[in-house]
Design an enzyme around this catalytic site. Structure first.
Site, short mmCIF file in Angstrom:
data_model
loop_
_atom_site.label_atom_id
_atom_site.label_comp_id
_atom_site.label_asym_id
_atom_site.label_seq_id
_atom_site.Cartn_x
_atom_site.Cartn_y
_atom_site.Cartn_z
N ALA A 1 11.83 5.98 10.97
CA ALA A 1 10.55 6.72 11.91
C ALA A 1 9.30 6.05 11.84
O ALA A 1 8.67 5.38 10.68
CB ALA A 1 9.86 7.96 11.27
N ARG B 1 5.84 5.60 -4.84
CA ARG B 1 6.06 5.71 -6.27
C ARG B 1 5.15 6.64 -6.94
O ARG B 1 5.72 7.93 -7.95
CB ARG B 1 5.65 4.63 -6.71
N LYS C 1 -2.65 -4.78 8.98
CA LYS C 1 -1.52 -4.10 9.39
C LYS C 1 -1.44 -5.60 10.75
O LYS C 1 -2.14 -6.37 11.33
CB LYS C 1 -2.28 -3.16 10.40
N HIS D 1 -5.89 1.08 13.51
CA HIS D 1 -5.55 0.96 11.92
C HIS D 1 -6.43 -0.35 11.56
O HIS D 1 -7.28 -1.09 12.05
CB HIS D 1 -4.28 0.29 12.05
N ARG E 1 0.63 -1.11 -0.16
CA ARG E 1 0.20 -0.09 -0.15
C ARG E 1 1.00 1.32 0.24
O ARG E 1 1.17 2.41 -1.14
CB ARG E 1 -0.98 -0.33 1.61
N GLY F 1 3.16 1.31 15.97
CA GLY F 1 4.77 1.97 15.78
C GLY F 1 4.55 3.74 16.48
O GLY F 1 5.85 4.11 17.61
N THR F 2 4.21 4.38 16.26
CA THR F 2 3.57 5.24 16.42
C THR F 2 2.86 5.22 17.88
O THR F 2 3.44 6.43 18.66
CB THR F 2 2.21 6.17 15.20
N GLY G 1 10.40 3.61 6.78
CA GLY G 1 9.10 3.86 7.48
C GLY G 1 8.62 2.43 8.26
O GLY G 1 7.40 1.77 8.97
N THR G 2 9.57 1.37 7.81
CA THR G 2 8.80 -0.09 8.52
C THR G 2 8.56 -0.02 10.01
O THR G 2 9.63 0.09 10.48
CB THR G 2 9.23 -1.27 8.17
N THR G 3 7.25 -0.58 10.54
CA THR G 3 7.13 -1.04 12.25
C THR G 3 7.12 -1.77 12.44
O THR G 3 7.66 -3.10 11.20
CB THR G 3 5.61 -0.13 12.25
N1 LIG Z 1 5.91 5.14 9.25
C1 LIG Z 1 5.33 5.44 8.39
O1 LIG Z 1 4.48 6.83 8.08
C2 LIG Z 1 4.15 4.60 7.61
C3 LIG Z 1 2.82 4.17 7.91
C4 LIG Z 1 2.64 3.42 7.52
C5 LIG Z 1 3.37 2.26 7.33
N2 LIG Z 1 4.17 1.98 8.24
C6 LIG Z 1 4.62 0.52 7.86
O2 LIG Z 1 5.49 0.44 6.67
C7 LIG Z 1 5.00 -1.01 6.51
C8 LIG Z 1 4.30 -1.90 5.05
O3 LIG Z 1 2.81 -1.23 5.55
P1 LIG Z 1 2.47 -1.31 3.96
O4 LIG Z 1 0.49 -0.68 4.71
O5 LIG Z 1 2.72 -0.26 2.96
O6 LIG Z 1 1.78 -3.19 4.23
P2 LIG Z 1 1.30 -3.99 3.43
O7 LIG Z 1 0.70 -3.10 1.97
O8 LIG Z 1 0.96 -4.97 3.16
O9 LIG Z 1 2.81 -3.94 1.99
C9 LIG Z 1 4.34 -4.78 2.23
C10 LIG Z 1 4.85 -4.56 1.31
O10 LIG Z 1 6.17 -5.50 1.76
C11 LIG Z 1 6.89 -6.51 1.29
N3 LIG Z 1 7.38 -7.46 2.46
C12 LIG Z 1 8.40 -7.97 2.23
N4 LIG Z 1 8.57 -9.20 2.65
C13 LIG Z 1 7.57 -9.29 3.60
C14 LIG Z 1 7.51 -10.17 4.74
N5 LIG Z 1 7.76 -11.06 5.47
N6 LIG Z 1 5.87 -10.06 4.77
C15 LIG Z 1 5.17 -9.46 4.39
N7 LIG Z 1 5.29 -8.06 3.51
C16 LIG Z 1 6.49 -8.30 2.97
C17 LIG Z 1 5.31 -6.79 0.20
O11 LIG Z 1 6.18 -7.86 -0.71
P3 LIG Z 1 4.47 -8.51 -1.18
O12 LIG Z 1 2.97 -7.20 -1.64
O13 LIG Z 1 5.05 -9.43 -1.76
O14 LIG Z 1 3.81 -9.64 0.33
C18 LIG Z 1 4.54 -5.89 0.68
O15 LIG Z 1 5.58 -5.24 -0.95
C19 LIG Z 1 4.46 -1.63 7.95
O16 LIG Z 1 5.18 -2.41 8.54
C20 LIG Z 1 3.95 -0.62 8.33
O17 LIG Z 1 3.19 -0.14 9.59
C21 LIG Z 1 5.13 2.85 8.04
#
Ligand SMILES: NC(=O)c1ccc[n+]([C@@H]2O[C@H](COP(=O)([O-])OP(=O)(O)OC[C@H]3O[C@@H](n4cnc5c(N)ncnc54)[C@H](OP(=O)(O)O)[C@@H]3O)[C@@H](O)[C@H]2O)c1
Length: 251
Positions: free
Chosen positions: A107, A21, A144, A140, A15, A150-151, A83-85
């Site tokens: 962060a 991107r 999630k 959330h 997401r 993390g926040t 930003g990974t939590t």
């Molecule tokens: N810091 C911030 O402001 C902020 C804001 C929002 C989210 N986040 C964090 O950012 C991270 C991603 O969030 P999202 O909502 O984009 O998650 P998501 O939609 O589940 O996407 C996760 C991405 O990581 C990949 N990935 C790599 N290894 C993985 C594994 N072992 N298990 C699951 N996925 C894996 C996935 O690949 P595949 O498509 O191949 O599964 C996908 O591209 C989370 O940790 C979330 O808490 C941070």
């Protein structure tokens, strides 16, 4: 004229990856060149070629990927904005080791509003210290992976620090703490709700005897995180190898 920042992306199929991107291409094309992304790398050598071509890797993936990502950035010589939590001590240690070679910013939240709330909490918490029961509720979307968010942990840490303690000593994690026992004093309680497509809500209540002070932040669109991450990427480009925070970017 400064050359455009060459940007790579980890977690590109997710997401947040999609938003980073799209925003880089639509709104940051004057300053950022989007080079490429990977969704999940199974080893360092899979990610290293991308890292060797870019200035900064933005990462929104999964805690399990952190070790590979940190090492690939250090090997390839690019900065990392993550930003990974849900990171544990081991993953934070990997980031710290890599930050001796390249600049790294991690962060739990890239929205400016959350960091304004954090500053307000640091002011408010000591003023209510004697009488408040502190509760942090986060909500959330249903997918999630980690809880509390993390926040929520970041905001809890800010409060604990302002009160002269640590999260380790003051946090009460989701449980049924009130059965047969009253609520303990000087503790910060966390709770989590998961459902639908909630982007991210954090509510902090200071329950005092005759009043309640509440601060709440709602993220309405994931673009707010993507924008903050891209701004952090532009900021970190010229920095020395070290661990940085969003506070460094905002100040
Ligand atoms: N810091 C911030 O402001 C902020 C804001 C929002 C989210 N986040 C964090 O950012 C991270 C991603 O969030 P999202 O909502 O984009 O998650 P998501 O939609 O589940 O996407 C996760 C991405 O990581 C990949 N990935 C790599 N290894 C993985 C594994 N072992 N298990 C699951 N996925 C894996 C996935 O690949 P595949 O498509 O191949 O599964 C996908 O591209 C989370 O940790 C979330 O808490 C941070």
């Amino acid at each position: 004229m400064t050359a455009r920042l060459r940007l790579g992306l980890a977690g590109s199929s997710g997401r947040m990856g999609a938003h980073v991107r799209a925003l880089a291409v639509e709104s940051f094309s004057d300053t950022i060149e989007f080079v490429g992304g990977v969704s999940r790398a199974t080893n360092v050598s899979e990610l290293a070629p991308l890292c060797a071509q870019i200035d900064v890797l933005v990462d929104f993936s999964a805690a399990k990927q952190m070790s590979i990502i940190a090492r690939a950035c250090a090997d390839g010589g690019c900065a990392l904005v993550s930003g990974t939590t849900g990171l544990g001590e081991e993953e934070m240690q990997e980031l710290s080791v890599a930050s001796r070679l390249v600049p790294i910013l991690h962060a739990a939240n890239f929205s400016i509003g959350v960091h304004i709330v954090a500053r307000a909490l640091a002011e408010i918490a000591p003023l209510l210290k004697e009488k408040a029961d502190i509760e942090i509720l986060e909500k959330h979307h249903r997918s999630k992976a980690d809880a509390p968010s993390g926040t929520a942990l970041f905001l809890g840490g800010v409060i604990a620090y302002a009160l002269g303690t640590s999260l380790q000593d003051s946090a009460v994690w989701p449980c049924l703490p009130y059965k047969d026992t009253p609520r303990a004093q000087d503790t910060i309680h966390f709770s989590s709700q998961r459902g639908g497509d909630v982007v991210g809500t954090h509510r902090i209540d200071f329950f005092c005897p005759e009043e309640v002070v509440t601060l709440e932040h709602q993220a309405l669109d994931r673009r707010v995180f993507a924008r903050g991450a891209l701004q952090a990427a532009l900021w970190i480009r010229a920095r020395a190898p070290k661990m940085y925070t969003m506070e460094d970017v905002l100040s």
